[in-house]
Design an enzyme around this catalytic site. Structure first.
Site, PDB file in Angstrom:
ATOM      1  N   GLY A 276       0.815  -1.200   0.000  1.00 34.48           N
ATOM      2  CA  GLY A 276       0.000   0.000   0.000  1.00 34.48           C
ATOM      3  C   GLY A 276       0.851   1.253   0.000  1.00 34.48           C
ATOM      4  N   MET A 278       5.122   2.774   1.566  1.00 39.38           N
ATOM      5  CA  MET A 278       6.414   2.472   2.191  1.00 39.38           C
ATOM      6  C   MET A 278       6.959   3.711   2.873  1.00 39.38           C
ATOM      7  SD  MET A 278       8.767   0.440   3.005  1.00 39.38           S
ATOM      8  CE  MET A 278      10.196   0.959   3.972  1.00 39.38           C
ATOM      9  N   ASN A 280       9.760   5.088   3.711  1.00 37.20           N
ATOM     10  CA  ASN A 280      11.107   5.639   3.537  1.00 37.20           C
ATOM     11  C   ASN A 280      11.207   7.003   4.240  1.00 37.20           C
ATOM     12  OD1 ASN A 280      11.470   3.541   1.389  1.00 37.20           O
ATOM     13  ND2 ASN A 280      10.088   4.898   0.277  1.00 37.20           N
ATOM     14  N   HIS A 312      -0.450   6.253   8.935  1.00 41.85           N
ATOM     15  CA  HIS A 312       0.346   5.058   9.240  1.00 41.85           C
ATOM     16  C   HIS A 312       1.809   5.269   8.845  1.00 41.85           C
ATOM     17  CE1 HIS A 312       0.914   0.538   9.389  1.00 41.85           C
ATOM     18  NE2 HIS A 312       1.937   0.898   8.625  1.00 41.85           N
ATOM     19  N   GLU A 313       2.028   5.737   7.629  1.00 41.91           N
ATOM     20  CA  GLU A 313       3.408   5.902   7.161  1.00 41.91           C
ATOM     21  C   GLU A 313       4.128   7.035   7.903  1.00 41.91           C
ATOM     22  OE1 GLU A 313       4.429   3.487   5.452  1.00 41.91           O
ATOM     23  OE2 GLU A 313       2.415   2.731   5.049  1.00 41.91           O
ATOM     24  N   HIS A 316       5.556   5.879  11.170  1.00 46.18           N
ATOM     25  CA  HIS A 316       6.830   5.172  11.017  1.00 46.18           C
ATOM     26  C   HIS A 316       8.030   6.116  11.051  1.00 46.18           C
ATOM     27  CE1 HIS A 316       5.768   1.031  10.381  1.00 46.18           C
ATOM     28  NE2 HIS A 316       4.993   1.269   9.335  1.00 46.18           N
TER      29      HIS A 316
END
Length: 869
Positions: A276, A278, A280, A312-313, A316
């Site tokens: 979905g 990433m 980075n 969500h990303e 991270h």
């Protein structure tokens, strides 16, 4: 570190990468590179081992800082299985000091959505390519030779030669762009902070962007720039994601009590993407449907997806990037937390969506479904190799991980929990940490034995069901492991979980002593008002509850006093009990029979999920039961279908629109004559060029109904729409709709289309899901996979995540032991590496489905007959 992992020798340790890419050939799809890696020398050695996959290493040397001398690489050997290249040196290098290790290499711009790869798209109506990276978990080694393990962090310098018309992006801002002549330029980026290789990233292509800034000012940096990059013509569709991202960066900076650490936030829409999104660091990449949204043309359900995936990303950027798990066995530390806090942020900024109700309906039940299988795995599971790592990016790591964090945070209090997280992040910033490190930080903040609470949740397989028995003024609660097959063996039921009970306040009398958690196999709670109790209030716990039938009936009667999450939980738990044999399917159907006046989208979604599952299970063995369940479903939904109608009124709330789309789609599938006629009328107008009759959020419902009832004409029209649609979600909606075909020739046509080059590899699972859910196409899908296995494997195995997902979605709906035997026999002599765990899940699902059908068919048929269906 465990010696049975496929890891690199510890002779040297990387501290910095200087990576330069040149000669990007957009015809042959190749490039050249030079990487210089600064090393700490740990042991005397004549070899250096480094990760490399599908790269050609040309030459190398080591420069020793102490002696200012150069040692040449004299030989290079490869171990394809471990993806390690061993470089032999002309002489031994010492066991201390520092050095720099330079390698020249060549790579391929592959079309497999891993490493440094290319994505196809239309640029002004012409075929074109964009280029980007996807390194998690172990594919940085596909792009450049590196020490590709999460605990071998280093800083990065990066430069790349690209056409003048291209924009280059990386984790950090551009430092310099130098004209090279011949239509080329060299772009160099600011040094990136210490991170794992899987988090480094770059991209290039003909991009444009929309930009905004955070509200907060960050020390020394002011308000941070936030951009959403797309290929030309799509940037404005990034506006919704941009608005969310700016607010969420500030929100996370506040609740984690650590400012976002980089000078910019870039989000990039990638046209071909295996996952979905990433995370980075500083350059987050997304599947287009997870970051782009058009208020005029997009289905509203994608709005929730975009908001959540962006959150969500961004989570991270702290949890996973700033602090990274020590090894992949603790992947859940990244994904479980980011899932929970992603929903937390989405709920804060979009409270009208009731996202926790959505979480309970979708995510929680999905986690239960997988973890209720004998072949599940613990949240934290040891993995050895890259292919094993890829297979734990599943619902256990993400959704069970999130559910256990939600349970713990609800017990400790969200503020206390986040304070502990902040302490954890500060202590381990720019480093690696373990699950135990997180428990220590949370335990210190809460003054509780968090490690003791959580150990069995993380280290052992499965989850409990609480079975309740009542006596006057008290209840006895007994925990045991839940298996959906209902055949738990004594040796499989040895775990005693710490279970927060979340008993509602109304249950306690004035003399009752409140019980926070169940810590034994069985316990009695006294002085209760047994007319008004409910366990797992808010559905915050990761367990199911099996109530006495009289209590379940009473809770059903009182359901309008319960939250949406609690109503969903009651239905889901009752269905799970029926499926496992601990409850009654007749009781479940009677419970659902009383719910036709329900108004909540989330609750209807759960009701219909359970009825769809029942129809699917009996479709192969008993069309009569399937048809009876279809009529029952229609009787439930018809009043609300009539009430909601087809039109979206101005100012209508988000969830009402979702409910309309859900019920019309179900009505069309179940044969509602008026809905089918109206769907066909609107579909005919749409495909004739009048799109005004089809609201964007009803395209899926209308297309599905048209394909399921309109035969070859409808299939041809949807295929034409697939080819021409400009809507960002248009092709995904078409592919899902095509899975509703019924005639054998049309099923074959859709299958061949799925395997053709007209459907991108990233999307091939979408029609497979729809065909698998279609009882009239399921068998044909399985036969097609067998007949075309070599081609299926060839197309999908370049990225094993894609193949594993395709097989699980294609095969897990059968309820037939003969098909199970066929699947076992077909794959017995094949190399199942990379998808063996997925096959195990498929087999467990079919065994459970078949056992249920064999056990409960008569009961279901009897209930349907007694109720006139």
């Amino acid at each position: 570190m465990a010696s049975d992992r496929d890891i690199l020798p510890s002779h040297v340790k990387p501290t910095h990468y200087g990576l330069d890419l040149t000669n990007l050939d957009r015809s042959s799809f190749t490039y050249d590179g030079t990487v210089t890696i600064s090393l700490e020398l740990k042991q005397a050695t004549r070899t250096i081992s480094i990760n490399s996959k599908q790269l050609t290493l040309h030459s190398g040397s080591v420069y020793l800082d102490s002696s200012k001398s150069t040692v040449a690489v004299t030989d290079i050997s490869y171990d394809k299985k471990t993806e390690i290249a061993q470089l032999t040196l002309a002489e031994e290098i010492p066991n201390e000091g520092t050095a720099s290790f330079t390698i020249k290499f060549s790579g391929a711009l592959n079309h497999e959505m891993a490493g440094f790869y290319r994505s196809a798209y239309k640029n002004g109506g012409k075929d074109d390519w964009m280029y980007s990276t996807q390194f998690e978990s172990c594919d940085a080694r596909r792009a450049f030779p590196c020490f590709d393990e999460p605990n071998l962090k280093a800083t990065f310098d990066f430069s790349i030669e690209i056409p003048e018309s291209y924009t280059a992006l990386s984790n950090q801002p551009e430092k310099e762009s130098k004209d090279l002549g011949n239509g080329l330029k060299k772009v160099t980026f600011v040094t990136a902070p210490k991170m794992s290789t899987y988090l480094y990233a770059w991209a290039c292509g003909e991009f444009e962007y929309v930009e905004s800034f955070t509200e907060r000012e960050y020390e020394g940096r002011g308000k941070l720039p936030v951009r959403v990059y797309t290929t030309k013509g799509l940037a404005e569709q990034g506006r919704f994601a941009l608005e969310n991202a700016c607010k969420i960066v500030d929100y996370f900076s506040e609740i984690f009590k650590i400012d976002y650490p980089l000078p910019k936030v870039d989000l990039l829409a990638v046209h071909e993407f295996s996952h979905g999104a990433m995370e980075n660091w500083g350059l987050i990449t997304y599947r287009t449907t997870a970051v782009l949204f058009d208020e005029k043309t997009s289905d509203a359900r994608y709005k929730t997806r975009v908001a959540y995936v962006v959150a969500h990303e961004l989570a991270h950027q702290w949890f996973g990037n700033l602090v990274t798990m020590d090894w992949w066995s603790e992947l859940w530390l990244n994904e479980g937390f980011a899932t929970w806090v992603g929903w937390l942020a989405t709920d804060k900024f979009h409270p009208e969506w009731d996202v926790w109700g959505q979480f309970v309906t979708e995510s929680l039940q999905t986690a239960f479904q997988l973890d209720g299988l004998r072949g599940s795995h613990p949240i934290e599971v040891e993995v050895r190799s890259a292919l094993e790592i890829d297979q734990i990016f599943d619902h256990i790591s993400y959704l069970k991980g999130c559910s256990t964090i939600r349970m713990l945070s609800s017990h400790l209090g969200v503020e206390t929990f986040l304070n502990g997280v902040s302490n954890y992040l500060k202590k381990h910033a720019y480093g690696n940490a373990t699950t135990e490190d997180l428990w220590t930080a949370l335990g210190e903040e809460a003054g509780a034995d968090v490690a003791g609470f959580m150990r069995n949740w993380i280290k052992t397989i499965g989850f409990p069901v609480l079975t309740v028995t009542e006596a006057p003024g008290q209840i006895t609660v007994k925990q045991s492991r839940f298996l959906s097959t209902g055949d738990v063996k004594p040796e499989e039921d040895s775990t005693t979980w710490w279970i927060p009970l979340f008993l509602n306040d109304e249950a306690y009398t004035s003399s009752a002593e409140k019980v926070a958690a169940l810590t034994a196999k069985e316990s009695t709670i006294k002085n209760l008002n047994t007319s008004h109790y409910k366990l797992n209030h808010g559905q915050n716990g990761f367990y199911r509850v099996n109530y006495p039938s009289s209590r379940l009936t009473q809770l059903g009667a009182d359901r309008h006093t319960l939250s949406v999450s609690d109503r969903v939980g009651l239905i889901a738990d009752a269905a799970a009990m029926a499926f496992s044999g601990a409850g009654s399917t007749a009781g479940l159907l009677s419970f659902l029979h009383a719910l036709s006046d329900e108004q909540s989208y989330q609750v209807w979604s759960e009701i219909l999920s359970q009825l769809n599952k029942l129809r699917s299970l009996f479709a192969e063995s008993s069309p009569r039961i399937r048809d009876g369940l279809t009529q029952f479903t229609l009787s439930l939904i018809s009043p609300t279908v009539a009430k909601l109608g087809w039109e979206f009124s101005a100012g209508e709330d988000f969830l009402t629109g979702r409910l309309r789309a859900l019920l019309l789609s179900t009505a069309g599938t179940c044969g509602h004559a008026a809905v089918i006629a109206e769907a066909q009328r609107r579909f005919a107008a749409y495909t004739s060029g009048d799109t005004s009759l089809v609201h964007p959020s009803l395209r899926l419902a209308i297309f599905r109904t048209a394909v399921g009832t309109g035969g070859a004409v409808a299939v041809t029209a949807v295929l034409a729409e697939y080819a021409r649609t400009a809507a960002i979600d248009g092709q995904e909606i078409c592919l899902s709709s095509l899975g509703r075909v019924r005639e054998p020739a049309l099923i074959r046509q859709v299958l061949e289309f799925t395997l053709s080059d007209k459907v991108k590899v990233q999307d091939k699972h979408t029609p497979a899901i729809a065909l698998s859910n279609n009882s009239e196409a399921r068998g044909a899908l399985w036969r097609f996979i067998q007949e075309n296995w070599d081609e299926v494997y060839k197309q999908l195995s370049g990225n094993m995540v894609v193949l594993d997902r395709f097989l699980k979605n294609s095969l897990n709906k059968f309820a037939n032991r003969e098909v199970l035997s066929e699947i076992e026999e077909f794959f017995r002599k094949k190399d199942n590496t990379g998808y063996d765990k997925g096959l195990g899940v498929v087999k467990d699902n079919i065994r459970g489905n078949a056992a249920y059908v064999e056990r409960d068919a008569r009961e279901v048929e009897k209930w349907l007959g007694e109720h006139g269906y």
